[in-house]
Design an enzyme around this catalytic site. Structure first.
Site, short mmCIF file in Angstrom:
data_model
loop_
_atom_site.label_atom_id
_atom_site.label_comp_id
_atom_site.label_asym_id
_atom_site.label_seq_id
_atom_site.Cartn_x
_atom_site.Cartn_y
_atom_site.Cartn_z
N THR A 121 42.50 21.72 -24.67
CA THR A 121 43.24 21.22 -25.83
C THR A 121 42.40 20.07 -26.39
OG1 THR A 121 44.52 19.57 -24.58
CG2 THR A 121 45.48 21.77 -24.79
N HIS A 122 42.34 19.97 -27.71
CA HIS A 122 41.52 18.95 -28.37
C HIS A 122 40.04 19.07 -27.96
CE1 HIS A 122 45.31 17.02 -29.48
NE2 HIS A 122 45.67 17.16 -28.21
N SER A 243 13.97 30.52 -33.58
CA SER A 243 13.67 29.53 -34.62
C SER A 243 12.28 29.80 -35.18
CB SER A 243 13.73 28.13 -34.03
OG SER A 243 13.14 27.19 -34.89
N LYS A 249 14.32 28.22 -29.01
CA LYS A 249 15.65 28.39 -29.57
C LYS A 249 16.12 29.84 -29.52
CE LYS A 249 17.88 25.93 -31.78
NZ LYS A 249 17.61 25.67 -33.20
N GLU A 256 27.75 32.87 -36.24
CA GLU A 256 27.67 31.92 -37.35
C GLU A 256 27.90 32.62 -38.69
OE1 GLU A 256 24.63 28.55 -35.55
OE2 GLU A 256 23.82 30.13 -36.81
N TYR A 283 49.53 45.74 -68.78
CA TYR A 283 48.13 45.78 -68.41
C TYR A 283 47.29 44.86 -69.28
CZ TYR A 283 43.47 47.37 -67.19
OH TYR A 283 42.17 47.41 -66.77
N GLN A 288 40.55 44.15 -64.44
CA GLN A 288 39.30 44.79 -64.04
C GLN A 288 38.60 43.97 -62.95
OE1 GLN A 288 36.73 46.84 -67.03
NE2 GLN A 288 35.23 45.30 -66.46
#
Length: 423
Positions: A121-122, A243, A249, A256, A283, A288
């Site tokens: 939690t937190h 990387s 890396k 992501e 309409y 569109q």
């Protein structure tokens, strides 16, 4: 074309077209569909839109009879129908994709059924839980996502054809007959509403946004868990990149990207809401702009689900790291408080006693399990040696045995239930 064939047969039933005319138009439409399916259909500069392109080609194939197809309908109700047919199909496919994702999460949980991890939690370590229990939390989220899509499908699955441009049609078409041909259980009840209604698209976009929110939460956890700071899991190489500058890396690109694409789907929802804001009946050409938002939202969620399903299938769980992570750090403090409650101490008092004990452990650089019985009793005379049996990760987990708890018995039971549901 599917809608046009149903409309043609309805015109035949209403005797607006003869039986031979109906057969000829249907055959011509099927030929046009074959050309489209095989990539042989040629659009021209004069084609105003897809509807006119198909009608133009139909007329080329069967002659002036092709011009009778549009009797009793408008592009307004035709577009409304086509969108609903498309969305209905896509939602059915998306529910299947969501179930595939659920199955992978259940299998991954089952393969790691004995693995414990810190529950947070937190973003602070709180209590030990089973890794499988954590994964099943996402299974429950996806179950709600499926429910929202199925619920939205109820309002998608209403047929608007026969509403004309805005006021209905002058021909005696049997709209329920058309609906039956297209698999719609009901028809719209107001022609003005039918040609301008896009509520169902907003509802679908909302459900898709919530689905992406859930995928983004899992993505964020995967980014954290795969970092050097956590090292709880290892992402498959095929879903990461290196990387361009730092050779050590391993960037968690897929999580992501999914996390980032969540905002894209949110934007489509806001796009639809804003486009419809204060739009007068019926309409308007503004409508569109509904399709790019809807199409991209559906495509984005579908692609995100597909790749996240495969990522989770290949995910490696670092069991040794997780085992170390649940040791110490006050993770069992709640067990002390609940033990004291069981010994008749009011919870607030038990909470305060445990807080003093944890503070002492921190000050002395010790764990709760390092204290002797005599030392523990200086904090409360209610503590007996039975407390030590409670101060293990396994015991702490298995005592959470109520419905929805993290106890091994409950998690095993839920995984079996889910396997049956998803089989």
């Amino acid at each position: 074309i599917q809608g046009s064939i149903a409309h043609c047969k309805t015109l035949g039933k209403a005797r607006v077209l003869t039986a031979s005319e109906t057969r000829a138009i249907v055959k011509g439409l099927e030929s046009v569909k074959t050309e489209l399916d095989r990539g042989r259909f040629r659009f021209t500069q004069q084609d105003e839109d897809i509807h006119m392109a198909i009608e133009r080609r139909l007329t080329e194939l069967i002659g002036p009879l092709g011009g009778k197809l549009h009797t009793g309908r408008s592009r307004n109700d035709q577009v409304a129908l086509d969108i609903r047919l498309y969305v209905r199909s896509e939602l059915s496919r998306l529910v299947v994709d969501l179930e595939d994702f659920q199955r992978v999460l259940v299998r991954k949980g089952k393969a790691n059924r004995t693995v414990a991890m810190p529950g947070y939690t937190h973003l602070q370590r709180a209590q030990p839980v089973l890794f499988a229990h954590h994964l099943l939390a996402y299974v429950e989220m996806i179950e709600r996502d499926k429910g929202r899509l199925r619920d939205a499908s109820v309002r998608v699955n209403v047929m608007p054809l026969g509403s004309g441009a805005l006021a209905g049609t002058n021909y005696p078409v049997d709209r329920r007959f058309t609906a039956g041909l297209l698999g719609f259980p009901s028809v719209t009840q107001n022609s003005l509403d039918a040609v301008s209604d896009r509520d169902f698209m907003i509802e679908v976009a909302s459900a898709l946004s919530i689905t992406m929110m859930h995928l983004s939460r899992l993505s964020e956890e995967l980014v954290l868990w795969s970092s050097q700071e956590f090292q709880f899991v290892e992402l498959p190489d095929a879903f990461c990149t290196g990387s361009s500058m730092m050779p050590q890396k391993k960037n968690p690109d897929v999580p992501e990207l999914v996390r980032g694409k969540t905002g894209r789907v949110y934007g489509h929802l806001l796009n639809l809401l804003t486009m419809l804001k204060a739009l007068p009946l019926s309409y308007n050409r503004d409508l569109q702009e509904d399709k790019p938002a809807l199409f991209d939202a559906l495509d984005t969620v579908s692609a995100s689900l597909t790749i996240m399903t495969e990522l989770m299938r290949r995910l490696t769980v670092n069991r040794d790291t997780l085992k170390r992570a649940v040791q110490g750090g006050g993770m069992l403090a709640t067990e002390v408080a609940d033990y004291l409650v069981g010994r008749g101490v009011p919870f607030r008092e038990a909470h305060a006693i445990t807080g003093r004990l944890v503070r002492a452990a921190l000050d002395q650089g010790r764990e709760l399990t390092d204290f002797t019985l005599e030392e523990l009793r200086t904090f409360s005379e209610r503590i007996e040696k039975g407390l030590f049996a409670r101060l293990t990760v396994t015991a702490a987990i298995d005592r959470k045995s109520q419905i929805g708890g993290t106890a091994r018995m409950r998690v095993e039971q839920r995984m079996k239930e889910l396997e049956r549901i998803l089989s």
